[in-house]
Design a protein around this motif. Sequence first.
Motif, PDB file in Angstrom:
ATOM      1  N   LEU A 270       0.812  -1.210   0.000  1.00 15.80           N
ATOM      2  CA  LEU A 270       0.000   0.000   0.000  1.00 15.80           C
ATOM      3  C   LEU A 270       0.850   1.267   0.000  1.00 15.80           C
ATOM      4  O   LEU A 270       0.393   2.326  -0.393  1.00 15.80           O
ATOM      5  CB  LEU A 270      -0.929  -0.008   1.215  1.00 15.80           C
ATOM      6  N   LEU A 271       2.094   1.155   0.467  1.00 17.64           N
ATOM      7  CA  LEU A 271       2.934   2.347   0.610  1.00 17.64           C
ATOM      8  C   LEU A 271       4.223   2.291  -0.198  1.00 17.64           C
ATOM      9  O   LEU A 271       4.816   3.332  -0.484  1.00 17.64           O
ATOM     10  CB  LEU A 271       3.293   2.550   2.087  1.00 17.64           C
ATOM     11  N   GLY A 272       4.687   1.097  -0.560  1.00 24.41           N
ATOM     12  CA  GLY A 272       5.992   0.964  -1.200  1.00 24.41           C
ATOM     13  C   GLY A 272       6.109   1.687  -2.519  1.00 24.41           C
ATOM     14  O   GLY A 272       7.133   2.309  -2.818  1.00 24.41           O
ATOM     15  N   ALA A 273       5.061   1.635  -3.352  1.00 22.12           N
ATOM     16  CA  ALA A 273       5.124   2.276  -4.674  1.00 22.12           C
ATOM     17  C   ALA A 273       5.296   3.780  -4.546  1.00 22.12           C
ATOM     18  O   ALA A 273       6.065   4.398  -5.291  1.00 22.12           O
ATOM     19  CB  ALA A 273       3.866   1.950  -5.473  1.00 22.12           C
ATOM     20  N   LEU A 274       4.592   4.402  -3.615  1.00 22.17           N
ATOM     21  CA  LEU A 274       4.679   5.855  -3.436  1.00 22.17           C
ATOM     22  C   LEU A 274       6.067   6.269  -2.959  1.00 22.17           C
ATOM     23  O   LEU A 274       6.682   7.182  -3.530  1.00 22.17           O
ATOM     24  CB  LEU A 274       3.616   6.324  -2.433  1.00 22.17           C
ATOM     25  N   THR A 275       6.582   5.621  -1.921  1.00 23.59           N
ATOM     26  CA  THR A 275       7.892   6.014  -1.388  1.00 23.59           C
ATOM     27  C   THR A 275       9.000   5.787  -2.409  1.00 23.59           C
ATOM     28  O   THR A 275       9.935   6.588  -2.503  1.00 23.59           O
ATOM     29  CB  THR A 275       8.203   5.237  -0.095  1.00 23.59           C
ATOM     30  N   ALA A 276       8.903   4.701  -3.186  1.00 24.27           N
ATOM     31  CA  ALA A 276       9.923   4.427  -4.205  1.00 24.27           C
ATOM     32  C   ALA A 276       9.858   5.452  -5.327  1.00 24.27           C
ATOM     33  O   ALA A 276      10.891   5.950  -5.801  1.00 24.27           O
ATOM     34  CB  ALA A 276       9.744   3.017  -4.759  1.00 24.27           C
ATOM     35  N   ALA A 277       8.648   5.804  -5.783  1.00 22.09           N
ATOM     36  CA  ALA A 277       8.502   6.757  -6.887  1.00 22.09           C
ATOM     37  C   ALA A 277       8.972   8.149  -6.498  1.00 22.09           C
ATOM     38  O   ALA A 277       9.525   8.882  -7.327  1.00 22.09           O
ATOM     39  CB  ALA A 277       7.040   6.800  -7.337  1.00 22.09           C
TER      40      ALA A 277
ATOM     41  N   ALA B  95      -3.958 -11.166  -1.802  1.00 17.63           N
ATOM     42  CA  ALA B  95      -3.456 -11.296  -3.169  1.00 17.63           C
ATOM     43  C   ALA B  95      -4.466 -10.790  -4.189  1.00 17.63           C
ATOM     44  O   ALA B  95      -4.095 -10.194  -5.206  1.00 17.63           O
ATOM     45  CB  ALA B  95      -3.097 -12.752  -3.461  1.00 17.63           C
ATOM     46  N   LEU B  96      -5.759 -11.001  -3.920  1.00 18.25           N
ATOM     47  CA  LEU B  96      -6.791 -10.594  -4.870  1.00 18.25           C
ATOM     48  C   LEU B  96      -6.947  -9.080  -4.951  1.00 18.25           C
ATOM     49  O   LEU B  96      -7.103  -8.520  -6.045  1.00 18.25           O
ATOM     50  CB  LEU B  96      -8.132 -11.237  -4.499  1.00 18.25           C
ATOM     51  N   VAL B  97      -6.914  -8.410  -3.808  1.00 19.14           N
ATOM     52  CA  VAL B  97      -7.162  -6.966  -3.807  1.00 19.14           C
ATOM     53  C   VAL B  97      -6.119  -6.204  -4.623  1.00 19.14           C
ATOM     54  O   VAL B  97      -6.478  -5.341  -5.446  1.00 19.14           O
ATOM     55  CB  VAL B  97      -7.245  -6.425  -2.360  1.00 19.14           C
ATOM     56  N   PRO B  98      -4.803  -6.455  -4.471  1.00 17.65           N
ATOM     57  CA  PRO B  98      -3.840  -5.761  -5.332  1.00 17.65           C
ATOM     58  C   PRO B  98      -4.067  -6.044  -6.813  1.00 17.65           C
ATOM     59  O   PRO B  98      -3.941  -5.138  -7.649  1.00 17.65           O
ATOM     60  CB  PRO B  98      -2.487  -6.312  -4.866  1.00 17.65           C
TER      61      PRO B  98
ATOM     62  N   LEU C  89       3.510  -5.143 -10.978  1.00 18.08           N
ATOM     63  CA  LEU C  89       2.249  -4.677 -11.568  1.00 18.08           C
ATOM     64  C   LEU C  89       1.700  -3.468 -10.809  1.00 18.08           C
ATOM     65  O   LEU C  89       1.182  -2.517 -11.416  1.00 18.08           O
ATOM     66  CB  LEU C  89       1.222  -5.811 -11.562  1.00 18.08           C
ATOM     67  N   LEU C  90       1.824  -3.484  -9.500  1.00 22.31           N
ATOM     68  CA  LEU C  90       1.331  -2.359  -8.692  1.00 22.31           C
ATOM     69  C   LEU C  90       2.100  -1.082  -8.992  1.00 22.31           C
ATOM     70  O   LEU C  90       1.509   0.008  -9.071  1.00 22.31           O
ATOM     71  CB  LEU C  90       1.447  -2.703  -7.202  1.00 22.31           C
ATOM     72  N   GLU C  91       3.417  -1.173  -9.160  1.00 24.06           N
ATOM     73  CA  GLU C  91       4.201   0.031  -9.450  1.00 24.06           C
ATOM     74  C   GLU C  91       3.832   0.597 -10.816  1.00 24.06           C
ATOM     75  O   GLU C  91       3.714   1.812 -10.991  1.00 24.06           O
ATOM     76  CB  GLU C  91       5.696  -0.282  -9.393  1.00 24.06           C
TER      77      GLU C  91
END
Length: 519
Positions: free
Chosen positions: A14-21, A155-158, A238-240
């Motif tokens: 939920l948070l990794g994509a934002l902090t990495a970007a 796994a389904l929600v992401p 896929l999320l990123e």
Amino acid sequence: MFVSLGSIIGSGWLLGALTAAKVAGPASLVSWVLAAVILAALALIHAELGAAYPVAGGTARFPALAFGVLAGFTGGWVAWLQAVAIAPIEVEASLAYLDNIAWVREHLNLLHADGTLTVSGFAWASLLMALFTVVNIVGVKLLSESNSVTVIWKALVPLVTVAVLLSLRFHSGNFTAGGGFAPAGAHGIFAALPLGVVFALQGFEQAVQMGGEARNPQRDVSRAVITAMIIGTVIYLLLEVAFIGSLDPAALLKGWSNPIEKGAFGPYATLAALAGAGWLSYVLYADAFVSPAGTGLVYVGTSSRLSYALGRENMLPRGLGKLTVRGVPLWSILLSFVVGEIAFLPFPNWKSLVEVVTSATAIMYAFAPVSLAALRKRDPGRPRPYRLPAPKVLAPAGFAAANLVIYWTGFAITWKIMIAIVAGFVLFLIARLTTPEGERPPLALRSAAWIAPWLLGDTLIGFLGRYGDGGNLNWLPEWVDLLVVVVFSLVIFYWAVALAMPEERVKAAVERESAELAV
């Protein structure tokens, strides 16, 4: 497999994509791939160790088998530090997400304005920790069954989020906006790793930690680790892609420092609302509770089995190494609950501990490659249901990769981990002095002689290097610093393997563990 996957998919997604970007821009995709490659190598190493030596608290016991008590305690203590901290952090993530809902904020009053827990928030956090504790006390069967239900959801929600965002709100131009694909260059790609990327992908080793309680660990542990790692990596990539493509292009005109509404603790919920999928926002807020809570449930079990392993080896008080009639380490589980409660006080939010946990995890992972190389050399006849491909390449490469993660975390974090390790040795000394002399395992000082130079060397390189939030000198030029870390790592690796205990002592230690597993 569900135990490992349940640990990989926690609050990090939920948070990794934002902090990495925010650090690396679109090149954060490279950060995820790099982290996946590093952790995949370490996962394969753990897969062989876990299948060949399927004992509870494996990360504490693998170095003990190869290098003796001091090495086992160091690896086990660092593993316990990171594991015992994750459960309360995941609980805090759950409460912080729920606090974004107006009704919850108004009626439950979970957080202060600065993000710290209120009295009500502490009570709800304690209730969750108590629930995790009860499930773990009942035993690993209930733990695995309850975890399996949450992992299916997690796994389904992401995957649903990815499908919705890609179909309703995708701007391909975002991947070159705000300064190009890699606005911060290679430095940004590496710097993003400890800011949630490695943290999000870690957790594959949970199947190894609980391997002693599996029905057929020699067959299943390696398969569980590898499968969970593959699934987790695909989901995070896929999320990123979905996150970057769904951002408002106007928000990227001035760069990636603030790509989404400031203070949006759940960025995917914000993007879902902007895409016109308000229903998904509610699902995401529900998942913001389920995903971290499921991971917290697993880590209470993990930390308790690590302290159990240390207690069994008389490295911590012996009461921690006792099992109930159900085969559960009761006192170790209760200790994890108590320390978890204490952790709510100094670490009031999710971000405050991610880098610390990442650095501790990298140190823990680094023990596996040297242990594998030493055990292959000293215990060659051991049946190995899974064998690491190209071990002479992947083992030293895995050790070097773990040291790179420690370096990228930065000196400001590394020195704090070293203080915690020193504190652990004080407890080790107390436990040893209170153990009857005839029951004290030999220290094997020679075999553990590489550990202090290794940890001090990592700290010194971080001090001279160019990563972290302060305290470092930035003396090492870019790329030269990475070469220094790799060369230093290889020197330590081959020195450590050469110092492993003699073959007869290793086999004796393995036989003791085999006897316990049979019981």
